[in-house]
Design an enzyme around this catalytic site. Structure first.
Site, PDB file in Angstrom:
ATOM      1  N   GLU A 112      -6.963   4.641   7.736  1.00 15.61           N
ATOM      2  CA  GLU A 112      -6.754   6.069   7.450  1.00 15.61           C
ATOM      3  C   GLU A 112      -7.974   6.670   6.775  1.00 15.61           C
ATOM      4  O   GLU A 112      -8.311   7.834   6.966  1.00 15.61           O
ATOM      5  CB  GLU A 112      -5.472   6.251   6.613  1.00 15.61           C
ATOM      6  CG  GLU A 112      -4.241   6.029   7.468  1.00 15.61           C
ATOM      7  CD  GLU A 112      -3.041   5.466   6.740  1.00 15.61           C
ATOM      8  OE1 GLU A 112      -2.985   5.522   5.507  1.00 15.61           O
ATOM      9  OE2 GLU A 112      -2.142   4.948   7.443  1.00 15.61           O
ATOM     10  N   GLY A 122       2.352   2.438  10.742  1.00 14.02           N
ATOM     11  CA  GLY A 122       3.282   3.551  10.568  1.00 14.02           C
ATOM     12  C   GLY A 122       3.952   3.998  11.857  1.00 14.02           C
ATOM     13  O   GLY A 122       4.564   5.059  11.910  1.00 14.02           O
ATOM     14  N   GLU A 171      -5.327  -4.842  10.533  1.00 17.29           N
ATOM     15  CA  GLU A 171      -4.296  -3.839  10.774  1.00 17.29           C
ATOM     16  C   GLU A 171      -4.625  -3.087  12.057  1.00 17.29           C
ATOM     17  O   GLU A 171      -5.454  -2.175  12.052  1.00 17.29           O
ATOM     18  CB  GLU A 171      -4.251  -2.844   9.616  1.00 17.29           C
ATOM     19  CG  GLU A 171      -3.985  -3.490   8.272  1.00 17.29           C
ATOM     20  CD  GLU A 171      -3.438  -2.495   7.268  1.00 17.29           C
ATOM     21  OE1 GLU A 171      -2.329  -2.714   6.786  1.00 17.29           O
ATOM     22  OE2 GLU A 171      -4.110  -1.490   6.996  1.00 17.29           O
ATOM     23  N   LYS A 192       0.158   4.243  -0.303  1.00 16.66           N
ATOM     24  CA  LYS A 192      -0.496   5.431   0.291  1.00 16.66           C
ATOM     25  C   LYS A 192      -0.247   6.651  -0.610  1.00 16.66           C
ATOM     26  O   LYS A 192      -0.216   6.501  -1.829  1.00 16.66           O
ATOM     27  CB  LYS A 192      -0.007   5.636   1.721  1.00 16.66           C
ATOM     28  CG  LYS A 192      -0.197   4.353   2.558  1.00 16.66           C
ATOM     29  CD  LYS A 192      -0.059   4.553   4.028  1.00 16.66           C
ATOM     30  CE  LYS A 192      -0.268   3.215   4.722  1.00 16.66           C
ATOM     31  NZ  LYS A 192      -0.225   3.308   6.172  1.00 16.66           N
ATOM     32  N   SER A 246       3.439  -1.908  10.425  1.00 18.16           N
ATOM     33  CA  SER A 246       4.890  -1.950  10.659  1.00 18.16           C
ATOM     34  C   SER A 246       5.501  -3.323  10.395  1.00 18.16           C
ATOM     35  O   SER A 246       6.422  -3.745  11.087  1.00 18.16           O
ATOM     36  CB  SER A 246       5.220  -1.460  12.079  1.00 18.16           C
ATOM     37  OG  SER A 246       4.755  -0.140  12.254  1.00 18.16           O
ATOM     38  N   ASN A 268       0.870  -1.179   0.000  1.00 11.72           N
ATOM     39  CA  ASN A 268       0.000   0.000   0.000  1.00 11.72           C
ATOM     40  C   ASN A 268       0.903   1.224   0.000  1.00 11.72           C
ATOM     41  O   ASN A 268       1.475   1.573   1.026  1.00 11.72           O
ATOM     42  CB  ASN A 268      -0.886  -0.047   1.257  1.00 11.72           C
ATOM     43  CG  ASN A 268      -1.724   1.208   1.428  1.00 11.72           C
ATOM     44  OD1 ASN A 268      -1.811   2.036   0.514  1.00 11.72           O
ATOM     45  ND2 ASN A 268      -2.345   1.352   2.586  1.00 11.72           N
ATOM     46  N   HIS A 298      -9.584   1.044   4.724  1.00 14.29           N
ATOM     47  CA  HIS A 298      -8.321   1.271   5.439  1.00 14.29           C
ATOM     48  C   HIS A 298      -8.562   2.230   6.605  1.00 14.29           C
ATOM     49  O   HIS A 298      -9.357   3.160   6.499  1.00 14.29           O
ATOM     50  CB  HIS A 298      -7.270   1.840   4.478  1.00 14.29           C
ATOM     51  CG  HIS A 298      -5.902   1.847   5.081  1.00 14.29           C
ATOM     52  ND1 HIS A 298      -5.494   2.825   5.964  1.00 14.29           N
ATOM     53  CD2 HIS A 298      -4.873   0.972   4.981  1.00 14.29           C
ATOM     54  CE1 HIS A 298      -4.258   2.542   6.359  1.00 14.29           C
ATOM     55  NE2 HIS A 298      -3.870   1.421   5.779  1.00 14.29           N
TER      56      HIS A 298
HETATM   57  P1  PGA Z   1       2.782   0.388   7.655  1.00 13.46           P
HETATM   58  O1  PGA Z   1       1.326   0.550   7.018  1.00 13.46           O
HETATM   59  O2  PGA Z   1       3.362  -0.890   7.113  1.00 13.46           O
HETATM   60  O3  PGA Z   1       3.538   1.610   7.202  1.00 13.46           O
HETATM   61  O4  PGA Z   1       2.601   0.336   9.140  1.00 13.46           O
HETATM   62  C1  PGA Z   1       0.480  -0.555   6.830  1.00 13.46           C
HETATM   63  C2  PGA Z   1      -0.813  -0.111   6.173  1.00 13.46           C
HETATM   64  O5  PGA Z   1      -1.401   0.884   6.593  1.00 13.46           O
HETATM   65  O6  PGA Z   1      -1.276  -0.750   5.192  1.00 13.46           O
END
Ligand code: PGA
Length: 251
Positions: free
Chosen positions: A98, A174, A168, A11, A214, A9, A96
């Protein structure tokens, strides 16, 4: 047997040129990962057609990060599922954290998005996961069960064959903090049990459930060794070819 998948992803990262280079780098190394592992990349909307061109003759699949909850028309700034298909996508990510957190994505909208994705022949990477305070209050199982029942329980078993679930935990996205493999396995097994109770064992056993938050080459091996973890949805570490491929080599 359910599929093992590693999805990147991206983003809101990379220029189109950088995205094309990243996709080329992944395609160049795809034969370094085991045949049983599939790769997906989810670049920003503006990059889709250029990245689709790079992926054309490769086994790497293209995903969008979101789609509109309406089929077409006067919805300024939105991108329809039909347009994503047209741009070369096989998948779209939906739900997601976010998008849930910053753009008011709720189960009601996700039900409409999911229906439009299927109508247009897209598969869906459906994200679920609890916030830190929800875990601290011991509500993580309830939160994830609601996210699943509200959106997925309206689907048919046949439609479920086109759904990948990504667990997640919001506190791990992140942040550099990863769920322990015990925490991740516990909730992945719970998700599978929740699917089995509603759809039966066949759907539950065949649904790929990814871990996200992460995930990197250094922790992927331990996570992917868990019986109910079928791969990862990778954010930060999917922006570097070697990290992304390294994660996919962790099975
Ligand atoms: P990250 O994000 O690996 O940077 O923690 C995962 C995601 O949001 O898909």
């Amino acid at each position: 047997m359910r599929k093992k998948i590693v999805a990147g992803n991206w983003k809101m990262n990379t220029s189109i040129a950088e995205g094309v280079e990243l996709a080329k780098g992944i395609v160049a190394k795809v034969n370094e990962i085991s045949k049983g592992v599939s790769l997906i990349v989810a670049p920003p909307f503006t990059h889709l057609t250029s990245v689709a061109e790079v992926l054309k003759d490769s086994p790497v699949a293209l995903s969008a990060q979101n789609c509109a909850d309406q089929p077409k028309g006067a919805f300024t700034g939105e991108v329809a599922a039909s347009m994503l298909k047209d741009a070369g996508c096989t998948y779209t990510i939906l739900g997601h954290s976010e998008r849930r957190q910053y753009y008011g994505e709720n189960s009601e909208k996700l039900v409409r998005k999911m229906a439009l994705a299927f109508e247009n022949g897209l598969k869906v990477i459906f994200c679920v996961g609890e916030k830190l305070e929800e875990r601290n209050e011991g509500r993580h199982f309830d939160v994830v069960a609601s996210q699943i029942s509200e959106v997925l329980f309206g689907l048919t078993p046949k439609q479920m064959a086109h759904v990948i679930i990504a667990y997640e935990p919001v506190w791990a996205i992140g942040t550099g903090v990863t769920a322990t493999s015990e925490q991740a396995q516990e909730i992945h097994a719970f998700i599978r049990k929740t699917l089995a109770a509603h759809f039966g064992d066949d759907v539950a056993d065949n649904t790929t459930i990814l871990y996200g938050g992460s995930c990197k080459p250094s922790n992927a091996k331990e996570l992917f060794a868990c019986p109910d973890i079928d791969g990862g949805l990778i954010g930060g570490a999917s922006l570097k070819v070697d990290d992304f491929i390294g994660i996919a080599q962790s099975f």
